[in-house]
Design an enzyme around this catalytic site. Structure first.
Site, PDB file in Angstrom:
ATOM      1  N   ASP A   1       0.797  -1.223   0.000  1.00  0.00           N
ATOM      2  CA  ASP A   1       0.000   0.000   0.000  1.00  0.00           C
ATOM      3  C   ASP A   1       0.831   1.275   0.000  1.00  0.00           C
ATOM      4  O   ASP A   1       0.339   2.341   0.393  1.00  0.00           O
ATOM      5  CB  ASP A   1      -0.954  -0.001   1.205  1.00  0.00           C
ATOM      6  CG  ASP A   1      -2.236   0.757   0.916  1.00  0.00           C
ATOM      7  OD1 ASP A   1      -2.564   0.927  -0.267  1.00  0.00           O
ATOM      8  OD2 ASP A   1      -2.891   1.190   1.877  1.00  0.00           O
TER       9      ASP A   1
ATOM     10  N   ASP B   1      -4.140  -4.867  -5.426  1.00  0.00           N
ATOM     11  CA  ASP B   1      -3.357  -3.644  -5.648  1.00  0.00           C
ATOM     12  C   ASP B   1      -1.866  -3.869  -5.886  1.00  0.00           C
ATOM     13  O   ASP B   1      -1.186  -2.948  -6.347  1.00  0.00           O
ATOM     14  CB  ASP B   1      -3.463  -2.675  -4.461  1.00  0.00           C
ATOM     15  CG  ASP B   1      -4.825  -2.030  -4.342  1.00  0.00           C
ATOM     16  OD1 ASP B   1      -5.689  -2.299  -5.186  1.00  0.00           O
ATOM     17  OD2 ASP B   1      -5.025  -1.268  -3.391  1.00  0.00           O
TER      18      ASP B   1
ATOM     19  N   ASP C   1     -14.348   2.697   4.638  1.00  0.00           N
ATOM     20  CA  ASP C   1     -13.147   2.876   3.830  1.00  0.00           C
ATOM     21  C   ASP C   1     -12.102   3.723   4.545  1.00  0.00           C
ATOM     22  O   ASP C   1     -10.958   3.782   4.113  1.00  0.00           O
ATOM     23  CB  ASP C   1     -13.499   3.550   2.506  1.00  0.00           C
ATOM     24  CG  ASP C   1     -14.385   2.696   1.633  1.00  0.00           C
ATOM     25  OD1 ASP C   1     -14.414   1.468   1.825  1.00  0.00           O
ATOM     26  OD2 ASP C   1     -15.071   3.255   0.765  1.00  0.00           O
TER      27      ASP C   1
END
Length: 338
Positions: free
Chosen positions: A124, A162, A313
């Site tokens: 991330d 991701d 989120d």
């Protein structure tokens, strides 16, 4: 713009272009949320959806809480979430034990387990869900633990949301690229040693990168050995748009099939507010197509709820910390669902 570990309630990372939601498996399996206990939820018909519904998930516990308080309207709305299978995100500390508990429970119900692996080093890009395994050796050991926990039981694995896209968009520093490709490729190879395990390498969403930009990264990450790729994890791109994108990408990587996260894409992406935060708790969204393997498209293996609807989120638009269960948002998703 992602997410962070929040202990018992899980750790979620949601990226503006489509990211990962991480929920601590211990919460789902031991019920540490502190609610009054799980409502009874059954499995979906196997012919329609062979994936396991966790009867002790956060949504099921919320149903129980509303029913105990006499609020049947809200209980019925949250039941739309509780009765559907959703991804079980494997935590960093006990991969073998968590994978074993989930797959054993799924096997007992005669269903597939849906697992999400999200522990790549330098995960991330140092944002909300920063972290991951401390190095490559630790990551390989973690994946090996997951594989041993799965054993010969049926499981579908969504591999590293991701991770590839952060190489393509330049978010992950160049010095980590070669190692990341090698780690994802080795994870595919290790997981495919399990006789009943399917592996889908994450490929972001239709609003992030082009199929042309993704074909070589997917090849380097071992897509040839995988069962396919995943799209739209934690994002809001419509199923039609995701399918069109997926078909174009499939044609570039050996006609591999794919799965689509439809958990919150019922109203498509949010176009208002700060463009940098359209991904974060966008208002007016809706649950998408229920999970199913009956998609009507030979290239689309399944519609899945990889992200668990109802988890925040992040602390934007009035939401709690990333990964925390947010019943008000869950109710909104359910009310807006067609």
């Amino acid at each position: 713009m992602y997410g962070s570990y929040t202990g018992c309630t899980g750790y979620t990372g949601l990226r503006s272009a489509g990211a990962a939601a991480v929920l601590c498996a211990a919460l789902l399996l031991t019920g540490c949320s502190g609610d009054s206990g799980p409502a009874v939820v059954g499995q979906q018909p196997e012919a329609k959806d062979p994936y396991w519904v966790n009867p002790d998930g956060t949504a099921a516990r919320q149903v129980a809480t509303y029913e105990k308080g006499g609020d049947q309207e809200k209980a019925d709305l949250i039941r739309k979430i509780a009765e559907q299978p959703a991804g079980e995100w494997i935590g960093p500390d006990d991969p073998e034990g968590e994978a074993r508990r989930v797959t054993e429970a799924a096997t007992k119900a005669d269903r597939y387990a849906l697992l999400v692996l999200y522990n790549i080093p330098y995960r991330d890009c140092g944002q909300f869900s920063k972290g991951g395994a401390p190095d490559g050796n630790a990551y390989r050991a973690w994946v090996d633990g997951v594989a041993q926990g799965i054993g010969d039981r049926r499981a579908t694995v969504i591999l590293e949301p991701d991770a590839l896209l952060h190489l393509v968009d330049g978010c992950t520093p160049q010095e980590h690229h070669d190692e990341r490709y090698a780690l994802i490729e080795s994870a595919v190879e290790r997981l495919k040693q399990q006789p009943a395990t399917q592996v889908y390498v994450d490929a972001g969403n239709a609003g992030w990168q082009s199929p042309e930009a993704l074909q070589e990264p997917l090849r380097r990450a071992g897509i040839e050995r995988a069962d396919g790729f995943s799209l739209n994890v934690s994002n809001f791109r419509t199923t039609d748009v995701s399918t069109e994108f997926g078909r174009k990408l499939s044609a570039k990587v050996g006609d591999k099939p794919f799965v689509i996260d439809t958990s919150r894409n019922g109203n498509g992406p949010y176009e208002g507010g700060d463009p940098a935060e359209t991904w974060c708790n966008p208002p007016g969204r809706a649950l998408g197509e229920p999970p199913t393997t009956t998609t009507g498209d030979d290239l689309v293996d399944a519609y899945l709820w990889i992200k668990r609807p109802g988890e925040s989120d992040g602390d934007c638009k009035g939401g709690p910390k990333a990964g925390a269960w947010w019943p008000e948002y869950a109710l909104g998703l359910a009310r807006a669902a067609k």
